[in-house]
Design a protein around this motif. Structure first.
Motif, PDB file in Angstrom:
ATOM      1  N   THR A 188     -11.145  -0.366  -5.323  1.00  0.00           N
ATOM      2  CA  THR A 188     -10.074   0.082  -5.781  1.00  0.00           C
ATOM      3  C   THR A 188      -9.046  -0.841  -5.842  1.00  0.00           C
ATOM      4  N   ALA A 189      -8.698  -2.102  -5.917  1.00  0.00           N
ATOM      5  CA  ALA A 189      -7.897  -3.598  -5.722  1.00  0.00           C
ATOM      6  C   ALA A 189      -8.107  -3.694  -7.603  1.00  0.00           C
ATOM      7  N   ALA A 190      -9.020  -3.275  -8.793  1.00  0.00           N
ATOM      8  CA  ALA A 190      -9.467  -3.158  -9.341  1.00  0.00           C
ATOM      9  C   ALA A 190      -7.932  -2.644 -10.171  1.00  0.00           C
ATOM     10  N   ASP A 191      -8.480  -1.681  -9.495  1.00  0.00           N
ATOM     11  CA  ASP A 191      -6.959  -0.123  -9.597  1.00  0.00           C
ATOM     12  C   ASP A 191      -5.668  -0.370  -9.736  1.00  0.00           C
ATOM     13  N   ARG A 192      -5.220  -1.578  -9.160  1.00  0.00           N
ATOM     14  CA  ARG A 192      -3.836  -1.539  -8.610  1.00  0.00           C
ATOM     15  C   ARG A 192      -2.925  -2.462  -9.979  1.00  0.00           C
ATOM     16  N   PRO A 193      -2.133  -2.279  -9.905  1.00  0.00           N
ATOM     17  CA  PRO A 193      -1.451  -2.652 -10.655  1.00  0.00           C
ATOM     18  C   PRO A 193      -0.985  -3.864 -10.591  1.00  0.00           C
ATOM     19  N   LEU A 211       4.912   6.231  -4.150  1.00  0.00           N
ATOM     20  CA  LEU A 211       5.460   6.005  -5.337  1.00  0.00           C
ATOM     21  C   LEU A 211       4.677   5.893  -6.888  1.00  0.00           C
ATOM     22  N   PHE A 212       3.521   5.554  -6.763  1.00  0.00           N
ATOM     23  CA  PHE A 212       2.947   5.203  -7.773  1.00  0.00           C
ATOM     24  C   PHE A 212       1.559   5.843  -7.518  1.00  0.00           C
ATOM     25  N   GLY A 213       1.547   6.865  -6.796  1.00  0.00           N
ATOM     26  CA  GLY A 213       0.354   7.389  -6.642  1.00  0.00           C
ATOM     27  C   GLY A 213      -1.515   7.240  -7.080  1.00  0.00           C
ATOM     28  N   PHE A 214      -1.377   5.964  -7.228  1.00  0.00           N
ATOM     29  CA  PHE A 214      -2.284   4.941  -6.835  1.00  0.00           C
ATOM     30  C   PHE A 214      -3.422   5.510  -5.273  1.00  0.00           C
ATOM     31  N   PRO A 215      -4.531   5.860  -5.147  1.00  0.00           N
ATOM     32  CA  PRO A 215      -6.026   5.630  -4.177  1.00  0.00           C
ATOM     33  C   PRO A 215      -5.332   4.823  -3.179  1.00  0.00           C
ATOM     34  N   PRO A 216      -5.458   5.414  -1.834  1.00  0.00           N
ATOM     35  CA  PRO A 216      -5.249   4.405  -0.517  1.00  0.00           C
ATOM     36  C   PRO A 216      -6.532   3.339  -0.469  1.00  0.00           C
ATOM     37  N   PHE A 217      -6.813   2.863   0.013  1.00  0.00           N
ATOM     38  CA  PHE A 217      -8.212   1.453   0.239  1.00  0.00           C
ATOM     39  C   PHE A 217      -7.994   2.344   2.102  1.00  0.00           C
ATOM     40  N   ALA A 218      -9.434   1.642   1.694  1.00  0.00           N
ATOM     41  CA  ALA A 218      -9.710   2.423   2.804  1.00  0.00           C
ATOM     42  C   ALA A 218      -9.417   1.783   4.406  1.00  0.00           C
ATOM     43  N   ASN A 219      -9.035   0.156   4.088  1.00  0.00           N
ATOM     44  CA  ASN A 219      -8.668  -0.203   4.704  1.00  0.00           C
ATOM     45  C   ASN A 219      -7.572  -1.518   4.177  1.00  0.00           C
ATOM     46  N   THR A 220      -6.498  -1.589   4.559  1.00  0.00           N
ATOM     47  CA  THR A 220      -5.438  -2.959   4.074  1.00  0.00           C
ATOM     48  C   THR A 220      -5.895  -3.988   4.441  1.00  0.00           C
ATOM     49  N   GLU A 261       0.139  -1.422  -0.043  1.00  0.00           N
ATOM     50  CA  GLU A 261      -0.122   0.187  -0.486  1.00  0.00           C
ATOM     51  C   GLU A 261       0.859   1.301  -0.058  1.00  0.00           C
ATOM     52  N   ALA A 262       2.315   1.531   1.453  1.00  0.00           N
ATOM     53  CA  ALA A 262       2.447   2.088   0.997  1.00  0.00           C
ATOM     54  C   ALA A 262       3.456   2.490  -0.243  1.00  0.00           C
TER      55      ALA A 262
END
Length: 80
Positions: free
Chosen positions: A53-58, A37-46, A31-32
């Motif tokens: 939110t997960a679908a937008d991650r690399p 580093l990449f500027g993705f939106p954070p999860f409300a709770n990891t 998450e950090a």
């Protein structure tokens, strides 16, 4: 898991679908890295990643494209 999917899922998607156990310690690191580093939106709770939110991650797919046997230093000698 992958054989039933019609696309490559990232680590967050398979956690959010309950296909693998949630790994809170690793999730904090990922998450950090991904938000800072990449500027993705954070999860409300990891500890409970949501699918939207997960679908937008690399997707980390090119980990070993040269098929080198260097191992994984996190796993110690068994990873080599």
């Amino acid at each position: 898991i992958g054989e039933q999917a019609s696309f490559f899922e990232n680590q967050w998607e398979i956690q959010s679908r309950g296909q693998i156990p949630v790994d809170p310690a690793q999730n904090i690191f990922s998450e950090a890295s991904e938000t800072k580093l990449f500027g993705f939106p954070p999860f409300a709770n990891t500890s409970a990643p949501d699918l939207k939110t997960a679908a937008d991650r690399p997707l980390y797919a090119a980990v070993n494209m040269y098929r080198g046997s260097g191992g994984n230093p996190q796993c110690g000698s068994i990873g080599a």
